[in-house]
Design a protein around this motif. Structure first.
Motif, PDB file in Angstrom:
ATOM      1  N   PRO B  18       0.837  -1.202   0.000  1.00 48.88           N
ATOM      2  CA  PRO B  18       0.000   0.000   0.000  1.00 48.88           C
ATOM      3  C   PRO B  18       0.874   1.255   0.000  1.00 48.88           C
ATOM      4  CG  PRO B  18       0.051  -0.949   2.186  1.00 48.88           C
ATOM      5  CD  PRO B  18       0.856  -1.863   1.311  1.00 48.88           C
ATOM      6  N   CYS B  28      -1.777   0.944  -4.279  1.00 47.93           N
ATOM      7  CA  CYS B  28      -1.328  -0.394  -3.897  1.00 47.93           C
ATOM      8  C   CYS B  28      -0.657  -1.036  -5.110  1.00 47.93           C
ATOM      9  CB  CYS B  28      -2.531  -1.242  -3.457  1.00 47.93           C
ATOM     10  SG  CYS B  28      -2.088  -2.927  -2.983  1.00 47.93           S
ATOM     11  N   VAL B 135      -7.617  -2.317  -1.633  1.00 49.70           N
ATOM     12  CA  VAL B 135      -6.681  -1.704  -0.697  1.00 49.70           C
ATOM     13  C   VAL B 135      -6.479  -0.223  -1.011  1.00 49.70           C
ATOM     14  CG1 VAL B 135      -4.296  -1.748   0.155  1.00 49.70           C
ATOM     15  CG2 VAL B 135      -5.540  -3.895  -0.226  1.00 49.70           C
ATOM     16  N   HIS B 138      -9.532   1.610  -0.015  1.00 46.20           N
ATOM     17  CA  HIS B 138      -9.623   1.715   1.440  1.00 46.20           C
ATOM     18  C   HIS B 138      -8.698   2.814   1.936  1.00 46.20           C
ATOM     19  CE1 HIS B 138      -8.905   0.754   5.658  1.00 46.20           C
ATOM     20  NE2 HIS B 138     -10.087   0.134   5.627  1.00 46.20           N
ATOM     21  N   GLN B 139      -7.493   2.847   1.378  1.00 45.68           N
ATOM     22  CA  GLN B 139      -6.539   3.869   1.825  1.00 45.68           C
ATOM     23  C   GLN B 139      -7.040   5.266   1.479  1.00 45.68           C
ATOM     24  OE1 GLN B 139      -2.605   3.949   0.010  1.00 45.68           O
ATOM     25  NE2 GLN B 139      -1.671   4.318   2.005  1.00 45.68           N
ATOM     26  N   HIS B 142      -9.794   6.096   3.871  1.00 49.05           N
ATOM     27  CA  HIS B 142      -9.156   6.380   5.153  1.00 49.05           C
ATOM     28  C   HIS B 142      -8.621   7.818   5.174  1.00 49.05           C
ATOM     29  CE1 HIS B 142      -7.007   5.068   8.780  1.00 49.05           C
ATOM     30  NE2 HIS B 142      -5.913   5.647   8.321  1.00 49.05           N
ATOM     31  N   SER B 158     -15.249  -5.902   2.627  1.00 47.26           N
ATOM     32  CA  SER B 158     -14.110  -5.924   1.713  1.00 47.26           C
ATOM     33  C   SER B 158     -14.499  -6.710   0.472  1.00 47.26           C
ATOM     34  CB  SER B 158     -12.891  -6.565   2.385  1.00 47.26           C
ATOM     35  OG  SER B 158     -13.103  -7.947   2.562  1.00 47.26           O
ATOM     36  N   GLN B 232      -4.967  -8.558   2.149  1.00 47.95           N
ATOM     37  CA  GLN B 232      -5.545  -7.207   2.190  1.00 47.95           C
ATOM     38  C   GLN B 232      -5.537  -6.679   3.626  1.00 47.95           C
ATOM     39  OE1 GLN B 232      -9.326  -8.228   0.384  1.00 47.95           O
ATOM     40  NE2 GLN B 232      -8.760  -7.297  -1.585  1.00 47.95           N
ATOM     41  N   ILE B 236      -3.675  -3.296   4.956  1.00 44.62           N
ATOM     42  CA  ILE B 236      -4.437  -2.186   5.543  1.00 44.62           C
ATOM     43  C   ILE B 236      -3.936  -1.863   6.947  1.00 44.62           C
ATOM     44  CG2 ILE B 236      -6.719  -1.637   6.480  1.00 44.62           C
ATOM     45  CD1 ILE B 236      -7.890  -2.971   3.954  1.00 44.62           C
TER      46      ILE B 236
END
Lengths: 241, 241, 241, 241, 241, 241
Positions: B18, B28, B135, B138-139, B142, B158, B232, B236
């Motif tokens: 990531p 990623c 991923v 998600h980042q 975030h 996920s 994953q 994360i």
């Protein structure tokens, strides 16, 4: 002292990883600081149509940039359905630079396609591309020679490229993105390992520049290309002994 | 035993890095064996035109392949001036898969653009793309949450994807290029971490397949997606604690 | 009971008119309720370039929709200068489905081009296209055989397709446009007359679906394809005795 | 002595006819020997989108060549559906050269579009274009000022361009087509009337060139641009008194 | 006597089915013998950009042909990425012909888009298109008036079109494909119900034609358009009483 | 009396300069008043693919307009990536008109490409193009004959074109831009030197026109084409004796 802490004649850290690609006959991941370009060289056992029956081969290049290689995302050229003028200008420059050090007759009627894809951009993507492309091209030629496609080696010299510019009125070597954006003059130099000049592109972004300023940029370029050549030599020795 | 020495239900080594990209809000580098895909997720503070005044956001994806990611060089889509049907099919699949686990209302009228660029291909590029895209997405989410763009987290589950197929009549998980080329049936599954099915695409390349064969492929896919989900999760945790 | 008054496992009225086109070697106007597709099959006495000297032929498909086939007018693809990703996805699916039941060696180095043009759309245009394309293809193969182009008949089985989905949580067969728009899961199945599976495309539009739900959709598809096969048989008997 | 009978530092006959076009706010038919370019400058009372609310204007250029401007006919770009890389490179160069001598703030949020269309080509079309474009631009700015669109004159200097090259190892000024085809090094210089350098593009067509050779070409360029500037001055005086 | 057995001034059988399309505000399936065109008229509650604030509306047309409408298959324009010159010429002609009998002010700032898609071609597709388009347009205008979009009816006259030609030196009406291919002169006439001329396009395919020959073709066109007008009237009465 | 002071049957001043282009086998700069078109005719020693082994040649035409040929600048077709429908219509008309007076068998399997590029537009660009194209074509054929490419002369007649129209209800010859914009009917006639009709295109811009009005326009066209033919003859005598 520059914003990056580098001296006026100091390159960013250079890294060259030959053979980065599993499939290509030649390849190199080249890094000039945060500018990362993946270069591959592809062998094709036939030349372009316009060289049929000439006995000569060709070296051509394409250039691309991943959409988020840049600080802000750039639209994907494949999605927009055409390459920008900038892209075409750069890939023509890369091709010319490589052909300048090659003996096209030694290739026979074959073609080497060089692809330069920018994974991450922080200024100087075209000069990093040319510098890394030399290694990928060399590896591809090395492979061709070892596989018996060539009777003699087709590269008579090496080639490297670097950008210089006037930043806050001061000459500086190997501009990063921030410096490049603020430079009043931006110049790209392509030089051979033996000191010959292959290409000069020097542009006033705002005010015209003087001959003296230009010559100071050329001095810096010679220093930078020496450093690049050493990195190229090291990369080449890693597979060519 | 497969040509690669893997068991029928064995994934290739998975690697997920990531934050690989300096510029992107999420990124990623995902590797399924020799298949390497660089995924970035880009935040945009405005949604697509058709969602104006809906209060909802959007997640979209684009997919590309470097010309020499493949064994033989593939023409550059930007140079040919259009994306192939295959490319469009894949990027539509990636986008749908990501939206299936997202709460688009939680995004507000914003968009996340996911770019999946294949640096090296050895089969399963679309499933690696989806798995890595989760991923990167998600980042990015975030980051958006931490920066105060979001009031609540937009991802409720996920998502992972894997290809399976019938090779020499035997079900096999996570086909590499050689297996994929020889498979009589090829199936891609997109599954959520909680076991739901997001997408099934199963195609007979030669003879039709039976329901029983299909169900055996689905069993393998569940095994594979479990493995991916663990990779994953590890990726994360490396930035999200 | 569905909004249309149909039972969960009930197809819309099916009509198939073979030989609808004056010029084509094979053709069929197919109607699934208010979805009307005109399919033609064109014989070409040469194969695609990539099969030269292989002794094998090819079957390919194109798909289009008249601008006002839909409730609101859709821009003409010819005017916009490119086919959408959806169009390309559908025409690839049609081509694969037809090739799955054909013996391409029996064609010799010839090509059959199938054109599916939607005159009126009310959901399920791709499944109606595949189902009608089988009849047009059969008629074209029949013509080729009678004209002495073929030594043996190239179709070893029949093929039909139908869409199913979860509407208000309930499985339903052969979705019309209103049902399709509201379905939480949408699945297209391509099945052969002998019960083999050629293609499954199942997509969660919102929440993921379960394996059990998926299997119920597959059950419905088998029922629907039986009904379609009977209509195909009737159409074929009308010219092939 | 050159094949044309010209001395090494001798320009071809230059002709500049300002106001050649009935419709354009500024125009100039420029001839460098047998190279004839029709340049028009079009005033637009709004700037490009990316300068909105900046208070600044823009000058942009397009370049084209009539199909039979060249010795052999060149396919029409409009018919092929895209501009070549060469065309894009040239029009970017023309635009940059003109902007280098303009005060974009003085334009306000307006745009001047310069069109350079080559009616007949005999080498040096890009340098003739830039040199003539200066006159057309000047005439357009003159018109804008007289019409009350501008508070102050936007051009602070003049600009001219010329090509030089090494022909049979000898430096030569203002290459015609035959010389250009045989030159081992080809260089284009864009200089201002006050002697500043706006752009240098110098390319080795075969062997690399030396710094000394380059400086000799720059000397010739200064001589040539002086001659061009006189022709520009004469042309401008014909309408601006 | 013509090859088809028709008299020189005899039309092919005409059929017009208004309301053929489920979705469109106006539609007509028109048949001139084996030439079949599906025409739809789509209402849009906004005019084109260039009529903003003019108080006037617009009528525009598009034309297409299914790939196998013709004896040999014609490549799909959407797949080739552009419309041919012939297509553009025809759709411009259809639009002009319809606008000639419409009061664009009566439409207000609204647009009617007419789509003419040839399902089967046997000569005269553009004239059948115009003739059927009048019915579809009329039905759309009728719908608009009934729905309260219009204060007054926008069509002041009817319009019909027919092709004539010199076949084997003899004037003939409503050429079919075989006649059209062999005609030495081909003329399309667009006439109003009140006898006015909207458009004449008369072309010598080989030798020039004389004024007398031209006038004989015009006589035939008047006869043909009378017949078409009767079919139009019948079609219109079927829904408008 | 017209706004321009011309009589109803009076052409604008005509100028024709044959051999205007240095490179082309035939060329003509033609002026109808302020409408200026540069026409070149290019000889190619091979015919188009569809005439292979027919023993016949071909004459084709392309048409373009410089961006600022018009009062307001028109976007460059090469930049937009496609030719407008108007451009395609015009170039098809020019090609047909020239082929109508040529013996294509006399050319052998060769092609003449005619390029008509409008340098300045003031109405009637297509008719000026055709009229000037005849001279360029003639000069090219003259060259081919003299160079020994042809056994007999391929042009059996001359061809000229002119526009007429109803302006303020009055027939007028050779409309300029202002007249053309205001004409209620606009007609283009292509006539041969021997009085035959090659093409008629007559369009009602607003109200339909009558047969009598049409015939009056045809009378004017005959007068205009006589005048043009004299200018053509003079031009041809200047190089052909």
């Amino acid at each position: 002292m520059r914003a990056s802490g580098r001296a006026a004649d100091e390159m960013r850290p250079i890294e060259m990883i030959p053979g980065f690609s599993k499939h290509a006959e030649g390849s190199c991941l080249v890094k000039f600081g945060d500018t990362h370009v993946l270069v591959t060289a592809t062998f094709e056992d036939r030349g372009p149509p316009w060289l049929r029956d000439s006995g000569k081969g060709w070296i051509t290049a394409e250039y691309g940039m991943l959409p988020r290689a840049t600080h802000d995302r750039t639209g994907r050229e494949a999605a927009r359905g055409k390459q920008t003028g900038r892209t075409q200008e750069i890939q023509r420059l890369i091709g010319r630079s490589l052909r300048a050090i090659a003996d096209l007759s030694a290739l026979g009627e074959r073609q080497i396609r060089v692809d330069c894809d920018v994974l991450q951009a922080d200024g100087g993507t075209r000069t990093a591309s040319i510098s890394g492309a030399y290694v990928a091209l060399h590896q591809c030629a090395h492979w061709m020679y070892n596989e018996g496609w060539l009777e003699r080696k087709p590269l008579s010299d090496s080639v490297a490229a670097v950008s210089c510019g006037l930043v806050d009125g001061q000459p500086a070597l190997d501009l990063d993105y921030v410096e490049d954006s603020g430079a009043s003059t931006d110049a790209n130099f392509v030089l051979t390992g033996q000191g010959g000049i292959v290409e000069i592109q020097s542009t006033a972004e705002e005010d015209p520049f003087t001959e003296e300023e230009f010559l100071r940029l050329l001095r810096l370029a010679r220093i930078g290309c020496d450093t690049i050549r050493q990195a190229q030599d090291t990369a080449i020795r890693s597979y060519a002994g």
